[in-house]
Design an enzyme around this catalytic site. Structure first.
Site, PDB file in Angstrom:
ATOM      1  N   THR A   1       0.883  -0.849   0.721  1.00  0.00           N
ATOM      2  CA  THR A   1      -0.124  -0.612   0.075  1.00  0.00           C
ATOM      3  C   THR A   1       1.125   0.968   0.149  1.00  0.00           C
ATOM      4  OG1 THR A   1      -0.293   0.198   2.195  1.00  0.00           O
ATOM      5  CG2 THR A   1      -1.950  -0.725   1.678  1.00  0.00           C
ATOM      6  N   ARG A   2       1.502   1.514  -1.102  1.00  0.00           N
ATOM      7  CA  ARG A   2       2.832   3.008  -1.031  1.00  0.00           C
ATOM      8  C   ARG A   2       2.911   2.395  -2.836  1.00  0.00           C
ATOM      9  NH1 ARG A   2       7.445  -0.006  -0.758  1.00  0.00           N
ATOM     10  NH2 ARG A   2       7.775  -2.179   0.401  1.00  0.00           N
TER      11      ARG A   2
END
Length: 438
Positions: A47-48
């Protein structure tokens, strides 16, 4: 290189569906494992932005960091999926403080101080992402990545050419790196062809991890002349601001000196297990005769080196009829020669032994059998002996943890433990003496 447009769309749709299923908003990366029949399987979602996001930026000509911030600020994205086009080919290499040759098949993380670092020249097609400078320390307690090198070309072949060229423009002294290994991999025929999978090292590991051929005579000549000229330069008075050393005759004490014999020096250089005896004569300004291995003219290799070196170690030499431009760096008892000589070598490293009647610390021989040193940085998890213990050859002495694995250090011979230099839970560096035997 094996990603067809149909497979790219299918995998992209699956990634978008996964993000939508959990209501994810923001930049993210979905990873899949691809099988030979083009079946793919979800592995994880980060999630990046990924470490490799510059590759996407180069081929799409978009700034993903800027777009990520726009989304976080609640702004509309300025582009749509159908607006994105792929331009050329991009490749990224992680430059790590690790020694891929020391403990095959694992690449050992190494810590240390960046005593000297020069990065490849950046351009529209060569990008370097880094957060460290010369003098910084790379710790064994965190990810040992020194930099990311990203290159772009019109196609895969052009991108690989740029990658190999840029890797050979790096200069790092103070700790081992994976630069030469990455360059050899990028230049391997099977890697260039594409279709590479996780079995690459199993199939071609010998090609990219085996020792390279012995040093060529020109490399030894460059190292020897560089050592003497840098030594001479550093001994000059502070009033000499010329910044460049042309020959030993430039020493102020020799200004009016003339002799029937040329100025001559002898030294011993070592690389790996090879010793080379070198004799250097200064024939005239900027000209040196270098004799390798032997006083007998029939056995020795004779070379003529012409050129100069400056205070930064940058040299411009000609060895016989070959021209070499590069940099020489002296650190402790080692001289590092960086120059592109159309070989696979990233650098030439020579050791300058100290004059001694005893084996130097860490050398093969008496000292090597008396002192047990760590093969890598790590944590001591168990000490199995104490001072005064009688031990036998191959007996476990201690256990250390490194690279998420346990490693047992064993006695090389029968003997008695004189001293133990570590305790349980100690963190140790590469080459740390942990036990001394009689």
């Amino acid at each position: 290189p094996d990603m067809s447009e149909a497979l790219r769309k299918k995998m992209g749709d699956a990634a978008v569906a996964a993000a939508k299923a959990v209501g994810y908003v923001g930049a993210g990366t979905v990873e899949f494992l691809l099988d030979e029949d083009e079946s793919f399987y979800f592995m994880e979602m980060n999630t990046r932005l990924q470490v490799e996001h510059p590759v996407t930026e180069m081929i799409t000509r978009q700034d993903l960091v800027e777009l990520q911030l726009k989304v976080a600020a609640g702004q509309e994205l300025p582009i749509r999926q159908e607006d994105l086009k792929i331009h050329g080919h991009a490749i990224e290499a992680r430059i790590y403080a690790e020694n891929p040759y020391k403990y095959v098949p694992l690449s050992l993380i190494s810590g240390g101080t960046l005593q000297h670092i020069r990065l490849p020249p950046v351009s529209r097609n060569v990008r370097v992402d880094t957060g460290i400078v010369q003098g910084d320390e790379v710790s064994i307690f965190y990810d040992p990545m020194i930099a990311k090198l990203i290159v772009h070309g019109d196609n895969r072949e052009a991108a690989l050419d740029k990658m190999v060229q840029a890797l050979h423009q790096y200069q790092i002294v103070g700790l081992p790196t994976n630069i030469e290994f990455v360059a050899r991999t990028a230049d391997h025929a099977a890697f260039r062809k594409g279709g590479v999978d996780t079995s690459f090292l199993s199939k071609f590991g010998d090609d990219v991890l085996s020792p390279l051929p012995s040093f060529q005579p020109h490399a030894t000549a460059l190292g020897a002349v560089s050592i003497l000229l840098l030594e001479q330069l550093r001994s000059q008075p502070l009033g000499n601001v010329n910044g460049e050393l042309h020959s030993p005759w430039s020493d102020s004490s020799l200004t009016h000196f003339r002799s029937l014999e040329a100025l001559e020096r002898k030294l011993l250089l070592k690389h790996d297990d090879t010793e080379v005896f070198v004799t250097i004569k200064c024939l005239s300004k900027d000209t040196y005769e270098v004799k390798l291995n032997g006083d007998d003219e029939d056995e020795a290799t004779n070379l003529v080196v012409r050129g100069a070196i400056d205070a930064k170690g940058d040299f411009d030499f000609r060895v016989d009829n070959r021209k070499f431009k590069g940099t020489a760096v002296i650190h402790h008892q080692d001289v590092h020669i960086f120059c592109d000589d159309n070989t696979q070598r990233y650098e030439y490293k020579f050791h300058i032994p100290l004059p001694s009647f005893e084996p130097a610390e860490g050398d093969a021989g008496v000292s090597a059998h008396r002192r047990i040193v760590t093969p890598m940085p790590g944590k001591i998890i168990k000490v199995l002996v104490k001072a005064g213990d009688t031990i036998t050859a191959d007996q476990p002495l201690l256990i250390m943890e490194a690279m998420k694995m346990e490693h047992v250090l064993r006695a090389p011979k029968d003997g008695i433990v004189l001293e133990v230099f570590c305790e349980q839970d100690d963190f140790v560096t590469d080459g740390h003496v942990v036990v001394e035997l009689d």
